[in-house]
Scaffold this motif. Structure first.
Motif, short mmCIF file in Angstrom:
data_model
loop_
_atom_site.label_atom_id
_atom_site.label_comp_id
_atom_site.label_asym_id
_atom_site.label_seq_id
_atom_site.Cartn_x
_atom_site.Cartn_y
_atom_site.Cartn_z
N PRO A 1 3.66 4.42 -25.50
CA PRO A 1 4.98 4.93 -25.13
C PRO A 1 4.91 6.07 -24.11
CG PRO A 1 4.89 4.58 -27.49
CD PRO A 1 3.48 4.41 -26.97
N ILE A 2 5.80 6.01 -23.14
CA ILE A 2 5.91 7.07 -22.13
C ILE A 2 6.39 8.34 -22.84
CG2 ILE A 2 7.07 7.79 -20.01
CD1 ILE A 2 7.46 4.71 -19.44
N PRO A 3 5.65 9.45 -22.72
CA PRO A 3 6.05 10.69 -23.40
C PRO A 3 7.44 11.16 -22.97
CG PRO A 3 3.80 10.85 -22.57
CD PRO A 3 4.39 9.60 -21.99
N ASP A 4 8.15 11.78 -23.91
CA ASP A 4 9.51 12.25 -23.64
C ASP A 4 9.58 13.19 -22.46
OD1 ASP A 4 10.56 10.73 -25.70
OD2 ASP A 4 10.53 12.37 -27.16
N GLN A 5 8.61 14.12 -22.31
CA GLN A 5 8.65 15.07 -21.21
C GLN A 5 8.49 14.37 -19.86
OE1 GLN A 5 6.20 14.95 -23.48
NE2 GLN A 5 4.22 15.54 -22.62
N VAL A 6 7.80 13.24 -19.83
CA VAL A 6 7.66 12.45 -18.61
C VAL A 6 8.96 11.68 -18.36
CG1 VAL A 6 6.38 10.61 -17.46
CG2 VAL A 6 5.17 12.27 -18.91
N ARG A 7 9.51 11.07 -19.39
CA ARG A 7 10.77 10.32 -19.28
C ARG A 7 11.87 11.17 -18.66
NH1 ARG A 7 11.74 5.86 -21.93
NH2 ARG A 7 10.09 4.97 -23.16
N GLU A 8 11.99 12.41 -19.14
CA GLU A 8 13.04 13.30 -18.65
C GLU A 8 12.91 13.55 -17.15
OE1 GLU A 8 12.74 16.82 -21.07
OE2 GLU A 8 13.12 15.68 -22.91
N LYS A 9 11.68 13.69 -16.67
CA LYS A 9 11.47 13.97 -15.25
C LYS A 9 11.54 12.72 -14.38
CE LYS A 9 9.11 18.30 -15.74
NZ LYS A 9 8.06 19.15 -15.21
N LYS B 1 0.85 -1.20 0.00
CA LYS B 1 0.00 0.00 0.00
C LYS B 1 0.88 1.25 0.00
CE LYS B 1 -1.59 1.60 3.87
NZ LYS B 1 -2.30 1.84 5.13
N TRP B 2 1.91 1.26 0.84
CA TRP B 2 2.79 2.43 0.94
C TRP B 2 3.62 2.61 -0.33
CZ3 TRP B 2 4.11 0.28 6.33
CH2 TRP B 2 3.13 0.69 7.25
N MET B 3 4.03 1.51 -0.96
CA MET B 3 4.76 1.64 -2.22
C MET B 3 3.85 2.26 -3.29
SD MET B 3 7.37 -1.62 -2.53
CE MET B 3 6.11 -2.86 -2.69
N ASP B 4 2.57 1.88 -3.29
CA ASP B 4 1.63 2.46 -4.23
C ASP B 4 1.45 3.95 -3.94
OD1 ASP B 4 -0.37 1.98 -6.41
OD2 ASP B 4 -1.73 2.75 -4.86
N GLU B 5 1.27 4.31 -2.67
CA GLU B 5 1.14 5.72 -2.31
C GLU B 5 2.38 6.50 -2.74
OE1 GLU B 5 0.46 5.83 1.91
OE2 GLU B 5 -1.54 4.98 1.73
N ALA B 6 3.56 5.93 -2.49
CA ALA B 6 4.81 6.60 -2.84
C ALA B 6 4.94 6.80 -4.34
CB ALA B 6 6.00 5.81 -2.29
N THR B 7 4.43 5.85 -5.13
CA THR B 7 4.47 6.00 -6.59
C THR B 7 3.62 7.19 -7.01
OG1 THR B 7 4.86 3.65 -6.94
CG2 THR B 7 3.96 4.89 -8.80
N HIS B 8 2.43 7.33 -6.43
CA HIS B 8 1.56 8.46 -6.76
C HIS B 8 2.20 9.77 -6.30
CE1 HIS B 8 -1.65 6.00 -8.34
NE2 HIS B 8 -1.53 5.22 -7.29
N GLU B 9 2.87 9.77 -5.16
CA GLU B 9 3.58 10.96 -4.68
C GLU B 9 4.74 11.29 -5.62
OE1 GLU B 9 2.70 13.03 -2.36
OE2 GLU B 9 1.08 11.86 -1.49
N PHE B 10 5.43 10.27 -6.10
CA PHE B 10 6.52 10.48 -7.05
C PHE B 10 6.01 11.16 -8.31
CE2 PHE B 10 9.04 9.25 -10.70
CZ PHE B 10 10.35 9.44 -10.26
N LEU B 11 4.94 10.63 -8.87
CA LEU B 11 4.39 11.22 -10.09
C LEU B 11 3.95 12.66 -9.87
CD1 LEU B 11 2.38 8.15 -11.42
CD2 LEU B 11 4.43 9.15 -12.45
N ALA B 12 3.32 12.94 -8.72
CA ALA B 12 2.90 14.30 -8.40
C ALA B 12 4.12 15.22 -8.27
CB ALA B 12 2.07 14.32 -7.13
N ALA B 13 5.18 14.72 -7.63
CA ALA B 13 6.38 15.54 -7.41
C ALA B 13 7.06 15.92 -8.72
CB ALA B 13 7.35 14.80 -6.50
N ILE B 14 6.91 15.10 -9.75
CA ILE B 14 7.54 15.43 -11.04
C ILE B 14 6.57 16.15 -11.98
CG2 ILE B 14 9.26 13.58 -10.84
CD1 ILE B 14 7.61 12.07 -13.06
N GLY B 15 5.39 16.50 -11.45
CA GLY B 15 4.45 17.30 -12.22
C GLY B 15 3.37 16.54 -12.96
N PHE B 16 3.20 15.25 -12.65
CA PHE B 16 2.21 14.44 -13.36
C PHE B 16 1.35 13.68 -12.34
CE2 PHE B 16 5.73 15.08 -16.26
CZ PHE B 16 5.07 15.58 -17.37
N SER B 17 0.57 14.41 -11.56
CA SER B 17 -0.25 13.76 -10.53
C SER B 17 -1.23 12.79 -11.19
CB SER B 17 -1.03 14.80 -9.72
OG SER B 17 -2.08 15.34 -10.50
#
Length: 139
Positions: free
Chosen positions: A120-128, A26-42
């Motif tokens: 495919p994962i977009p380039d702007q997401v890959r970079e972050k 559960k915490w790994m899942d939460e952390a993944t969502h936090e990671f995505l939000a932190a890089i600008g893709f909530s």
């Protein structure tokens, strides 16, 4: 790398007072969502603006020492592998700077516009997503 911190709650423990193992997932899942939000893709942004999500394909966790009620935990997450449509995110759990568990999740960049389909994962997401971006979030 993104850090996600939290405190173990009473409901996270079993009858012996030790964290019940599914909570690490559960915490790994939460952390993944936090990671995505932190890089600008909530997750909310991805779903509402792009009908995109990152469903879990695989998960693993190794437990090194137990966690207990009210333990303060820091969970460090970073993308360690990226393919065209799939990425692997590593998670390390620390209590008092001691590694207590580590795991990973493999996720697909998926469109939900019609039938769910990885693309495919977009380039702007890959970079972050690439390691080296230090961010901290609290939970």
């Amino acid at each position: 790398m993104v850090e996600y911190s939290f405190k173990v709650r009473w409901g996270d423990t079993d009858a012996a007072g030790i964290v019940f193992y599914p909570n690490f997932y559960k915490w790994m899942d939460e952390a993944t969502h936090e990671f995505l939000a932190a890089i600008g893709f909530s997750t909310t942004f991805l779903l509402t603006e792009h009908q995109t999500a990152t469903p879990l394909l695989e998960a693993n966790c190794q437990f090194k020492s137990p966690l207990f009620f009210e333990d303060e935990v820091i969970l460090q997450s970073e993308v360690v592998e990226m393919k065209q449509k799939v990425f692997k995110i590593s998670h390390k759990f620390f209590k008092d700077e001691k590694l207590v568990a580590e795991g990973y999740g493999v996720r697909a960049w998926t469109s939900f516009k019609e039938n769910p389909k990885a693309y495919p994962i977009p380039d702007q997401v890959r970079e972050k997503m690439m390691p080296g971006n230090a961010e901290t979030v609290e939970g």
